[in-house]
Design a protein around this motif. Structure first.
Motif, short mmCIF file in Angstrom:
data_model
loop_
_atom_site.label_atom_id
_atom_site.label_comp_id
_atom_site.label_asym_id
_atom_site.label_seq_id
_atom_site.Cartn_x
_atom_site.Cartn_y
_atom_site.Cartn_z
N SER A 148 0.82 -1.22 0.00
CA SER A 148 0.00 0.00 0.00
C SER A 148 0.85 1.26 0.00
O SER A 148 0.39 2.32 -0.43
CB SER A 148 -0.95 0.01 1.21
OG SER A 148 -0.22 0.07 2.42
N ARG A 149 2.09 1.17 0.47
CA ARG A 149 2.99 2.33 0.38
C ARG A 149 3.64 2.43 -1.00
O ARG A 149 4.05 3.50 -1.42
CB ARG A 149 4.10 2.23 1.44
CG ARG A 149 3.67 2.51 2.85
CD ARG A 149 4.86 2.78 3.76
NE ARG A 149 5.83 1.71 3.74
CZ ARG A 149 5.82 0.66 4.55
NH1 ARG A 149 4.84 0.53 5.44
NH2 ARG A 149 6.76 -0.28 4.48
N ALA A 205 4.96 8.04 5.71
CA ALA A 205 4.42 6.68 5.80
C ALA A 205 3.21 6.64 6.72
O ALA A 205 2.23 5.94 6.44
CB ALA A 205 5.50 5.73 6.29
N SER A 206 3.24 7.41 7.79
CA SER A 206 2.11 7.39 8.74
C SER A 206 0.86 8.04 8.15
O SER A 206 -0.25 7.73 8.56
CB SER A 206 2.50 8.11 10.03
OG SER A 206 2.59 9.51 9.85
N TYR A 207 1.04 8.95 7.21
CA TYR A 207 -0.10 9.61 6.59
C TYR A 207 -0.72 8.79 5.45
O TYR A 207 -1.83 9.08 5.03
CB TYR A 207 0.30 11.00 6.05
CG TYR A 207 0.12 12.10 7.06
CD1 TYR A 207 -1.11 12.75 7.21
CD2 TYR A 207 1.18 12.50 7.88
CE1 TYR A 207 -1.28 13.76 8.14
CE2 TYR A 207 1.02 13.51 8.82
CZ TYR A 207 -0.21 14.14 8.94
OH TYR A 207 -0.38 15.14 9.87
N ASN A 208 0.00 7.79 4.96
CA ASN A 208 -0.52 7.03 3.83
C ASN A 208 -1.83 6.34 4.18
O ASN A 208 -1.90 5.56 5.12
CB ASN A 208 0.51 5.99 3.37
CG ASN A 208 0.20 5.45 1.99
OD1 ASN A 208 0.06 6.22 1.05
ND2 ASN A 208 0.11 4.14 1.87
N GLU A 209 -2.87 6.66 3.43
CA GLU A 209 -4.24 6.14 3.60
C GLU A 209 -4.89 6.60 4.90
O GLU A 209 -5.93 6.06 5.30
CB GLU A 209 -4.25 4.61 3.51
CG GLU A 209 -3.83 4.10 2.15
CD GLU A 209 -4.01 2.61 1.99
OE1 GLU A 209 -3.78 1.85 2.97
OE2 GLU A 209 -4.39 2.19 0.89
N ASN A 227 -6.32 8.64 0.19
CA ASN A 227 -5.38 9.60 0.79
C ASN A 227 -3.98 9.01 0.75
O ASN A 227 -3.41 8.61 1.75
CB ASN A 227 -5.80 9.93 2.23
CG ASN A 227 -7.07 10.73 2.28
OD1 ASN A 227 -7.51 11.30 1.27
ND2 ASN A 227 -7.70 10.79 3.45
N ILE A 228 -3.46 8.95 -0.45
CA ILE A 228 -2.16 8.32 -0.70
C ILE A 228 -1.06 9.37 -0.58
O ILE A 228 -1.11 10.41 -1.24
CB ILE A 228 -2.13 7.68 -2.09
CG1 ILE A 228 -3.32 6.72 -2.29
CG2 ILE A 228 -0.80 6.97 -2.32
CD1 ILE A 228 -3.41 5.65 -1.24
N SER A 229 -0.06 9.08 0.23
CA SER A 229 1.04 10.02 0.44
C SER A 229 2.38 9.50 -0.05
O SER A 229 3.37 10.25 -0.07
CB SER A 229 1.16 10.37 1.93
OG SER A 229 1.39 9.21 2.70
N THR A 230 2.46 8.22 -0.44
CA THR A 230 3.75 7.60 -0.77
C THR A 230 3.64 6.78 -2.05
O THR A 230 2.55 6.53 -2.56
CB THR A 230 4.22 6.68 0.37
OG1 THR A 230 3.33 5.55 0.46
CG2 THR A 230 4.26 7.40 1.70
N SER A 268 12.07 14.13 -2.71
CA SER A 268 13.27 13.39 -2.30
C SER A 268 12.94 12.34 -1.25
O SER A 268 13.40 11.18 -1.34
CB SER A 268 14.32 14.36 -1.74
OG SER A 268 14.74 15.28 -2.72
N VAL A 269 12.14 12.70 -0.27
CA VAL A 269 11.84 11.79 0.83
C VAL A 269 10.98 10.62 0.35
O VAL A 269 11.23 9.46 0.72
CB VAL A 269 11.15 12.55 1.98
CG1 VAL A 269 10.62 11.59 3.03
CG2 VAL A 269 12.11 13.54 2.62
N VAL A 270 9.99 10.90 -0.47
CA VAL A 270 9.09 9.83 -0.89
C VAL A 270 9.83 8.85 -1.81
O VAL A 270 9.54 7.65 -1.81
CB VAL A 270 7.83 10.41 -1.57
CG1 VAL A 270 8.07 10.87 -2.99
CG2 VAL A 270 6.67 9.43 -1.51
N THR A 271 10.82 9.32 -2.54
CA THR A 271 11.64 8.43 -3.36
C THR A 271 12.52 7.55 -2.49
O THR A 271 12.69 6.35 -2.76
CB THR A 271 12.48 9.25 -4.34
OG1 THR A 271 11.62 10.07 -5.15
CG2 THR A 271 13.30 8.34 -5.25
#
Length: 394
Positions: free
Chosen positions: A110-111, A147-151, A157-160, A203-206
């Motif tokens: 999911s991430r 990662a904590s915000y993903n979904e 609500n995808i963050s990654t 940069s962080v999400v990569t």
């Protein structure tokens, strides 16, 4: 994220051989065993994830250069690297759906590949320019936080993951003839609000994507006594069952169902898998190719080398040569049909029943549906009679 529908208990399933044409001569049961197929499957999985990781590392290099000095050329290079890396990750989708390292309760799926994505959860959009995590300066942009915000608060609500990076590189797609057209100036201080945070987020999400891919490479690494691959190789018929579950579920419930049928029915760009880059047509091809890779025991690596070994197709052929050949040809037909889908996908699904694009998508769906039935029959031929496959939402 694949919005996985409901699970349905389905009987049987087995293997077949096919890639770009002729199948090899069927091997005898004394040559090809279930254990041999499972061992070689581990080789394919590790190689495919390793290629996806190396593609992501190349992507990270282009992104690092781009955020250091944003330019149109730098953005184009990052986009190209994303598309190239995506070719290998797409094939790895055949390793899902049976509770392996990618998608068990603690798995990173999911991430990595969550969709559809609500753009406004990440960044400002056309009618909400101040929306998203990027524009909320109270939120720290770290791997742990993203990662904590993903979904959080909803599965869109995808963050990654791949599609978060895709959105940052291409932006919203308002272009009927092609992908999104985000300007590199969105990443330039003084040209766009919170450009510094946009650079940081990218940069962080990569980096988080790479962490998750490294986890999968380790889980399937050879010569480890306690990792998932070692246990899988000792799994006997249960491992064979898992291989069939992965292929059958991707064939019907996920690729034919979630990724093609849903978009065909809604004609809505939001139901397109890679909607920002207009890469959905390639997603379909690489997913179909991933199924064929496993069926044939064959995989073409990022460096051009070819892995080949004991296959489901050979295992089934020892029991029912006609069924193995039929399944092989059907899987090859699915790859060809997917290759016939044209870009941009969001235009392919528009129109009435007789629209050429819709017919191309429907042809692919029909082939995948038949393929899933053949896989079930193939599994039964080698004694796998209980499969739990992802079933399409009705």
């Amino acid at each position: 994220m694949t919005r996985l529908l409901m699970l349905l208990a389905v009987l049987a399933a087995a293997p077949a051989w096919s890639q770009s044409g002729a199948a090899p001569a069927a091997a005898t049961s004394s040559v090809v065993s279930a254990a041999g197929v499972a061992r070689h499957y581990g080789v394919l999985v590790h190689a495919n994830y390793e290629d996806a990781l190396n593609g992501a590392l190349a992507l990270q290099q282009t992104i690092a250069a781009f955020v250091a000095a944003p330019s149109a050329d730098g953005l184009a290079a990052a986009r190209k690297a994303w598309l190239e890396a995506r070719e290998f990750y797409g094939q790895s989708e055949a390793f899902r759906f049976y509770g392996g390292p990618i998608d068990d309760d603690k798995g990173p799926e999911s991430r990595l590949n969550a969709w559809p994505l609500d753009e406004s959860f990440i960044d400002g959009v056309k009618d909400q320019p101040q929306a998203g995590l990027i524009n909320d300066r109270k939120i720290a942009l770290t791997k742990k936080t993203l990662a904590s915000y993903n979904e959080r608060g909803g599965e869109e609500n995808i963050s990654t993951g791949w599609h978060a990076i895709e959105f940052l590189l291409w932006g919203q797609d308002f272009n009927d003839a092609g992908p999104g057209q985000r300007s590199f100036e969105d990443f330039v201080d003084g040209k766009a609000p919170n450009a510094d945070r946009r650079r940081r987020y990218l940069s962080v999400v990569t980096e988080l994507l790479i962490d998750d891919l490294r986890f999968l490479v380790r889980a399937w690494a050879p010569s480890q006594s306690n990792n998932y691959r070692a246990r899988f190789e000792r799994g006997g018929n249960e491992s064979l069952r898992k291989i069939f579950v992965g292929l059958g579920s991707l064939s019907r419930g996920e690729l034919a169902g979630e990724r093609l049928e849903v978009a065909l029915a809604s004609q809505d760009q939001e139901d397109e898998h890679s909607c920002f880059s207009d890469n959905t047509h390639r997603d379909a091809v690489t997913n179909a190719l991933g199924i064929e890779n496993v069926w044939l025991g064959r995989y073409k690596r990022r460096d051009g080398s070819l892995l080949q070994g004991p296959s489901l197709r050979e295992l089934v052929a020892a029991k029912d040569a006609a069924l193995a050949e039929r399944t092989t040809q059907q899987i090859a037909a699915s790859v060809r049909a997917a290759e016939g889908i044209q870009a941009p996908f969001d235009r392919e699904v528009i129109g009435g029943r007789d629209a050429p694009g819709r017919q191309r998508v429907q042809k692919t769906i029909d082939s995948l549906v038949q393929q899933s039935k053949d896989l079930v029959a193939a599994a039964a031929a080698v004694g796998i009679t209980r499969l739990t496959l992802v079933d399409p939402k009705q």
